[in-house]
Design a protein around this motif. Structure first.
Motif, mmCIF file in Angstrom:
data_model
loop_
_atom_site.group_PDB
_atom_site.id
_atom_site.type_symbol
_atom_site.label_atom_id
_atom_site.label_comp_id
_atom_site.label_asym_id
_atom_site.label_seq_id
_atom_site.Cartn_x
_atom_site.Cartn_y
_atom_site.Cartn_z
ATOM 1 N N ILE A 106 -7.219 -4.598 -13.369
ATOM 2 C CA ILE A 106 -7.025 -3.869 -12.123
ATOM 3 C C ILE A 106 -6.016 -2.649 -12.375
ATOM 4 N N SER A 107 -6.246 -1.331 -12.040
ATOM 5 C CA SER A 107 -5.212 -0.498 -12.442
ATOM 6 C C SER A 107 -3.625 -0.826 -11.856
ATOM 7 N N ASP A 108 -2.599 -0.559 -12.727
ATOM 8 C CA ASP A 108 -1.283 -0.950 -12.319
ATOM 9 C C ASP A 108 -0.794 -0.114 -11.186
ATOM 10 N N ALA A 109 -1.524 1.068 -10.961
ATOM 11 C CA ALA A 109 -1.129 1.919 -9.964
ATOM 12 C C ALA A 109 -1.443 1.491 -8.319
ATOM 13 N N HIS B 210 3.087 11.429 -0.216
ATOM 14 C CA HIS B 210 1.944 10.932 -1.123
ATOM 15 C C HIS B 210 2.651 10.332 -2.472
ATOM 16 N N PHE B 211 2.570 9.239 -3.066
ATOM 17 C CA PHE B 211 3.080 8.746 -4.002
ATOM 18 C C PHE B 211 2.444 7.505 -4.518
ATOM 19 N N LYS B 212 2.716 7.046 -5.808
ATOM 20 C CA LYS B 212 2.320 5.720 -6.602
ATOM 21 C C LYS B 212 3.325 4.981 -7.006
ATOM 22 N N ILE B 213 2.939 3.561 -7.083
ATOM 23 C CA ILE B 213 4.144 2.824 -7.666
ATOM 24 C C ILE B 213 3.264 1.917 -8.898
ATOM 25 N N ASP B 214 4.105 1.518 -9.613
ATOM 26 C CA ASP B 214 3.488 0.621 -10.575
ATOM 27 C C ASP B 214 3.613 -0.618 -10.352
ATOM 28 N N ARG B 215 2.597 -1.552 -9.553
ATOM 29 C CA ARG B 215 2.743 -2.664 -8.885
ATOM 30 C C ARG B 215 3.267 -3.918 -9.842
ATOM 31 N N THR B 216 3.465 -3.701 -11.218
ATOM 32 C CA THR B 216 3.807 -4.588 -12.065
ATOM 33 C C THR B 216 5.281 -4.925 -11.784
ATOM 34 N N ARG B 217 6.080 -3.636 -11.531
ATOM 35 C CA ARG B 217 7.472 -3.775 -11.399
ATOM 36 C C ARG B 217 8.027 -4.667 -10.272
ATOM 37 N N TRP B 218 7.246 -4.881 -9.395
ATOM 38 C CA TRP B 218 7.460 -5.659 -8.353
ATOM 39 C C TRP B 218 6.878 -7.140 -8.432
ATOM 40 N N GLY B 219 6.390 -7.428 -9.531
ATOM 41 C CA GLY B 219 5.618 -8.666 -9.756
ATOM 42 C C GLY B 219 4.191 -8.762 -9.071
ATOM 43 N N ILE B 220 3.693 -7.834 -8.830
ATOM 44 C CA ILE B 220 2.259 -7.895 -7.959
ATOM 45 C C ILE B 220 1.330 -8.082 -9.259
ATOM 46 N N THR B 221 0.931 -9.119 -9.540
ATOM 47 C CA THR B 221 -0.090 -9.224 -10.676
ATOM 48 C C THR B 221 -0.828 -10.370 -10.238
ATOM 49 N N THR C 195 13.551 7.687 15.994
ATOM 50 C CA THR C 195 12.696 6.416 15.873
ATOM 51 C C THR C 195 11.330 6.556 15.276
ATOM 52 N N LEU C 196 10.861 5.782 14.652
ATOM 53 C CA LEU C 196 9.470 5.891 14.304
ATOM 54 C C LEU C 196 8.646 5.595 15.399
ATOM 55 N N ASN C 197 7.454 6.254 15.494
ATOM 56 C CA ASN C 197 6.395 5.979 16.569
ATOM 57 C C ASN C 197 5.392 4.967 15.975
ATOM 58 N N LEU C 198 5.710 3.979 16.139
ATOM 59 C CA LEU C 198 4.835 2.800 15.614
ATOM 60 C C LEU C 198 3.414 2.964 15.769
ATOM 61 N N GLU C 199 2.915 3.380 16.868
ATOM 62 C CA GLU C 199 1.586 3.461 17.220
ATOM 63 C C GLU C 199 0.693 4.775 16.487
ATOM 64 N N LYS C 200 1.716 5.795 16.296
ATOM 65 C CA LYS C 200 1.244 6.965 15.609
ATOM 66 C C LYS C 200 1.437 7.077 14.195
ATOM 67 N N SER C 201 1.931 6.042 13.505
ATOM 68 C CA SER C 201 2.227 6.179 11.979
ATOM 69 C C SER C 201 1.625 5.005 11.321
ATOM 70 N N LEU C 202 1.281 5.590 10.105
ATOM 71 C CA LEU C 202 0.105 4.477 9.166
ATOM 72 C C LEU C 202 0.616 4.877 7.874
ATOM 73 N N LEU C 203 0.560 3.930 7.118
ATOM 74 C CA LEU C 203 0.793 3.858 5.574
ATOM 75 C C LEU C 203 -0.565 3.351 4.850
ATOM 76 N N TYR C 204 -1.084 4.267 4.253
ATOM 77 C CA TYR C 204 -2.474 4.140 3.824
ATOM 78 C C TYR C 204 -2.162 3.736 2.117
ATOM 79 N N TRP C 205 -3.134 2.885 1.808
ATOM 80 C CA TRP C 205 -3.023 2.377 0.580
ATOM 81 C C TRP C 205 -4.424 2.530 -0.455
ATOM 82 N N LYS C 206 -4.331 2.533 -1.403
ATOM 83 C CA LYS C 206 -5.405 2.401 -2.411
ATOM 84 C C LYS C 206 -5.097 1.787 -3.758
ATOM 85 N N GLY C 207 -5.979 0.739 -4.130
ATOM 86 C CA GLY C 207 -6.025 0.165 -5.166
ATOM 87 C C GLY C 207 -7.265 0.407 -6.054
#
Length: 188
Positions: free
Chosen positions: A176-179, A155-166, A28-40
């Motif tokens: 804005i970068s698509d990544a 560590h990975f990147k996604i193309d935001r436009t594939r999910w309709g994030i526009t 089970t994921l330790n919610l208090e010690k786990s983070l997802l960092y993002w960068k646009g």
């Protein structure tokens, strides 16, 4: 004598069966010690916004100490700037209908569909379904796992436009970068 032979055969069969059974575990994921960092970032500008998003739930499945599955729910309403940052990124704008529409879609999900262990580099190639804004797309990324410390880093990147994030403004959307870049630091 015949009973002894039959008993030995049954015991041998039982021992062999128990040895070939796989050892399955769930972490089970330790919610208090786990983070997802993002960068646009911007397409032609040397500027970026970054921050964190939290998990609601998470679990890794293993068989014989090899990762065989995983499932994570991300709390999209928790999108925020980096902790202790004096930078005020566009958090409220990211949450509105121009981007993630978190009121309508408060969760994102990541479900592993296949995992391949690469022993030469001691990494895992992970195939997963990522659901954002109700849209599910397949992604692939690599992860480093430490079984002793029970950590998982990717560590990975996604193309935001594939999910309709526009952005609802064409000129500004092109600026804005698509990544979108993600760094996951998970503790189990």
């Amino acid at each position: 004598m015949q009973k002894l032979v039959i008993t030995l055969m049954i015991m041998t069969g039982a021992i062999m069966t128990s040895q070939v059974q796989n050892s399955k575990e769930s972490y089970t994921l330790n919610l208090e010690k786990s983070l997802l960092y993002w960068k646009g970032s911007y397409t032609f500008n040397i500027s970026e916004h970054n921050g964190i998003v939290l998990f609601k739930t998470g679990e890794l499945a293993t068989t014989d100490d090899f990762i065989t599955g995983g499932s994570f729910v991300i709390d999209m309403q928790s999108i925020n700037n980096m902790p202790d940052s004096d930078h005020k990124g566009p958090i409220e704008h990211l949450k509105d209908t121009d981007f993630f529409d978190v009121e309508k879609f408060p969760e994102a999900k990541l479900v592993f569909t296949a995992v391949e262990y690469l022993p030469n580099s001691n990494t895992h190639k992970i195939y997963a379904d990522l659901t954002i804004k109700g849209i599910t797309k397949s992604i692939k990324f690599y992860a480093d796992v430490d079984g002793v410390k029970k950590t998982f880093k990717a560590h990975f990147k996604i193309d935001r436009t594939r999910w309709g994030i526009t952005y609802n403004n064409k000129a500004k959307d092109k600026a804005i970068s698509d990544a979108i870049e993600f760094k996951a630091f998970l503790k189990f």
